[in-house]
Design a protein around this motif. Structure first.
Motif, short mmCIF file in Angstrom:
data_model
loop_
_atom_site.label_atom_id
_atom_site.label_comp_id
_atom_site.label_asym_id
_atom_site.label_seq_id
_atom_site.Cartn_x
_atom_site.Cartn_y
_atom_site.Cartn_z
N ALA A 1 0.38 -1.29 0.11
CA ALA A 1 -0.31 -0.10 -0.24
C ALA A 1 0.87 1.00 0.14
O ALA A 1 1.92 0.98 0.88
N ALA A 2 0.57 2.18 -1.45
CA ALA A 2 1.24 3.50 -0.98
C ALA A 2 0.94 4.72 -0.93
O ALA A 2 -0.70 4.44 -1.84
N GLY A 3 0.32 6.14 -0.37
CA GLY A 3 0.51 6.81 -0.16
C GLY A 3 1.05 7.76 0.19
O GLY A 3 1.81 8.10 0.84
N GLY A 4 0.47 9.13 0.25
CA GLY A 4 0.14 10.61 1.20
C GLY A 4 0.61 10.59 2.57
O GLY A 4 -0.49 9.25 2.58
N LEU A 5 1.41 10.89 3.07
CA LEU A 5 1.48 10.54 4.87
C LEU A 5 0.12 11.51 5.27
O LEU A 5 0.39 12.68 5.15
N ALA A 6 -0.76 11.08 6.26
CA ALA A 6 -1.78 11.52 6.53
C ALA A 6 -1.80 13.24 7.11
O ALA A 6 -2.17 13.69 6.58
N SER B 1 3.40 16.31 1.89
CA SER B 1 4.20 16.35 1.38
C SER B 1 5.52 14.89 0.87
O SER B 1 5.98 15.20 0.47
N TYR B 2 5.26 13.81 2.01
CA TYR B 2 5.50 12.77 2.45
C TYR B 2 4.22 11.37 1.80
O TYR B 2 3.78 12.07 1.44
N GLY C 1 7.54 12.99 -1.62
CA GLY C 1 6.65 13.08 -2.88
C GLY C 1 5.44 12.60 -3.01
O GLY C 1 5.20 12.57 -1.71
N GLU C 2 5.15 12.15 -4.16
CA GLU C 2 3.54 12.56 -3.53
C GLU C 2 2.98 11.18 -4.66
O GLU C 2 3.07 11.15 -6.09
#
Length: 579
Positions: free
Chosen positions: A252-257, A261-262, A281-282
């Protein structure tokens, strides 16, 4: 020399008319010959990756405005299919090395080095999955479609379902679809079923393992679905998660909640969750297979690694949109939001963006220490060290600039042209005053201007005179070798215009399909390049026209060269061609 930004009203009324003329200044010669080869090298890219995947044993792909291929040792590009766009959003690779790509409207399969169009002309595609190139499924809001290798057909579901967003499956024939209102659609190889699990969830991504385990996610939580019941396995960490599996392992990958910016990549197996990556990164797309993991996203973001970790890869530089280019003193100058000098394969940032990020629409100069650039309400000057504002472009959308042999500067917008003589600007009329000038070029004491309704004008001995061209199509750029070899790109299929010193006449591009010629450059009458706005770059070697390798499907706006090298630029990046 460049791409000219046409007046919007002029573009809207263009009629693309194919010419039936066979008269041309240069006729294909007889005898045997070998067509010149100009391999393409991607120099920069300015976009995001919409899809990543793997195929075969070690082939990895990242699709953005170009199709990037990793062969196990380095990244390269493969030529995109004709007719595709710069917005690839889906890709699937298969064990035999074949590749399926789609932008939602057009879908293609690549076998070996050949592309085949398998587009579904009856339905837009929101997501696609298949066990093989001849067994594909697609979803689009309320439709499921199946491709059997020959044609697409509609799948009949037991009940109407809307909000079909994402699809996955396994080689054995099972298919799983995630939809709005917590709905899961299944196909077990024999029949389709639909189950509403949680009306408060909208499933945006779904994946299935070889054993049949199903994982899905909404905007901020990840679930495993068993016995038509969802089990919460991750929440409060990822924003906009995307999922994939490698064997029985979930990624699973995604933006840090709590910090957009992470990004985070996590691995879920029998021991629970493990961190794979955490960095700036995004992420928008993720694939894992054979121990490899690849993620892509906004602003040229690309990450590659394994279950144990990896790193971001800056495969190509990001130089913003480049919309114009010209040759000065043996170097190529390209500009858009930024400005660069390209010489002997090396890039130098001319630091325009510290002065303004407004887009340059044309650039010209007598030498590398005296260059002018124009755009929307903008005239800039570069002295070899820094950029300075000259003025606000006379509150006009300036689309062309030229510096003549005396040092006078000419800039033009819609129907107004201005000339800088000494330190004084003054309006100047080109032609009969009803000509919207789209481009200018000159040599010695002679200048040429082209523009609306096929109009052209020549300035000699300080006087402009209008010259008939024989066409009513807009002339969007002009460039030449000398006063007897001047070329203009017209908005007509497979044709440019050629001026032999006395008259304009059509020059037919008799084989490659060049629908919208935009820019012309060369080293002589038998070494001529024409860039099409829709993608193709073609070369005339004195015998025939030949298409050159493409990297970007379209969006290329200008070409310029240095004698031994050609540079093509556009709003998605730049490509060099060396013989």
């Amino acid at each position: 020399m460049k791409s000219v930004l046409l007046v919007v009203a002029s573009i809207a009324c263009l009629l693309v008319v194919s010419s039936c003329s066979n008269d041309g200044p240069v006729s294909p010669g007889g005898g045997s010959y070998v067509a010149s080869s100009y391999p393409a090298t991607l120099e920069s890219m300015d976009a995001s990756f919409g899809a990543v995947c793997g195929a075969g044993t070690r082939d990895l792909y990242a699709l953005g405005p170009a199709i990037l291929h990793y062969d196990g040792s380095h990244w390269g590009t493969i030529e995109p299919p004709m007719g595709s766009s710069n917005t690839y959003r889906m890709a699937m690779g298969f064990p035999d090395g074949s590749l399926v790509v789609s932008d939602g409207s057009r879908t293609y399969v690549r076998t070996g080095t050949a592309w085949r169009d398998i587009s579904d002309n009856e339905s837009w595609i929101a997501d696609i999955w298949g066990s093989a190139p001849d067994n594909l499924y697609s979803v689009n809001w309320d439709r499921v479609r199946h491709f059997d290798g020959t044609a697409w057909s509609t799948v009949t579901l037991p009940q109407k379902v809307t909000g079909l967003n994402t699809i996955s499956g396994r080689v054995g024939g099972d298919v799983v679809i995630g939809a709005d209102r917590g709905t899961i659609v299944r196909y077990d190889g024999a029949q389709w079923t639909t189950t509403e699990i949680d009306t408060f969830a909208n499933y945006r991504t779904v994946t299935m393992t070889p054993s049949g385990r199903i994982f899905t996610a909404d905007y901020d939580a990840v679930f495993e679905v068993t016995d038509l019941t969802r089990h919460f396995i991750l929440g409060g960490i990822l924003r906009g998660p995307v999922l994939c599996t490698d064997g029985e392992v979930l990624y699973a990958a995604g933006g840090l909640a709590f910090d957009a910016s992470y990004f985070v990549i996590g691995r879920y197996d029998q021991d629970g969750w493990h961190n794979v990556a955490l960095d700036h990164g995004e992420v928008r797309t993720l694939w894992a297979g054979g121990g490899n993991i690849i993620a892509g996203g906004w602003s040229n973001f690309l990450w590659r690694g394994t279950a144990e970790g990896g790193s971001q890869e800056t495969v190509y530089a990001q130089r913003g949109d480049l919309v114009c280019a010209t040759s000065i003193d043996g170097a190529i100058f390209a500009a858009g939001s930024g400005a660069y000098r390209y010489e002997n394969g090396e890039w130098m940032n001319l630091d325009k963006e510290s002065t303004t990020r407004d887009v340059v629409w044309d650039i010209a100069g007598r030498n590398r220490y005296d260059i002018y650039a124009v755009g929307r309400e903008m005239v800039l000057h570069y002295d070899g060290t820094q950029w300075n504002w000259v003025n606000g472009g006379f509150k006009d959308y300036l689309n062309a600039v030229w510096v003549d042999n005396t040092g006078d500067v000419w800039v033009t917008g819609s129907y107004e042209t201005y000339r800088l003589h000494g330190s004084t600007w003054a309006p100047s009329q080109i032609g009969d005053g009803h000509m919207a000038v789209y481009d200018m070029w000159g040599m010695g004491e002679t200048m040429y201007a082209v523009g609306s309704q096929g109009q052209a004008a020549i300035r000699k001995n300080g006087v402009w005179r209008q010259v008939q061209t024989g066409t009513n199509n807009p002339l969007v750029s002009v460039w030449g070798f000398d006063e007897n070899h001047v070329y203009a790109a017209e908005d007509d299929s497979n044709e440019i215009l050629y001026y032999n010193g006395s008259t304009w006449q059509p020059m037919v591009i008799n084989d490659p399909n060049v629908e919208r010629p935009r820019s012309i450059w060369g080293t002589g009458p038998n070494d001529l390049f024409v860039q099409d706005a829709e993608g193709p770059l073609v070369h005339y070697d004195g015998h025939t026209w030949q298409p050159l390798q493409r990297v970007f499907p379209d969006g290329m706006s200008a070409i310029a060269g240095s004698g031994h090298e050609l540079l093509a630029v556009g709003y998605m990046g730049s490509v060099s061609y060396r013989r």
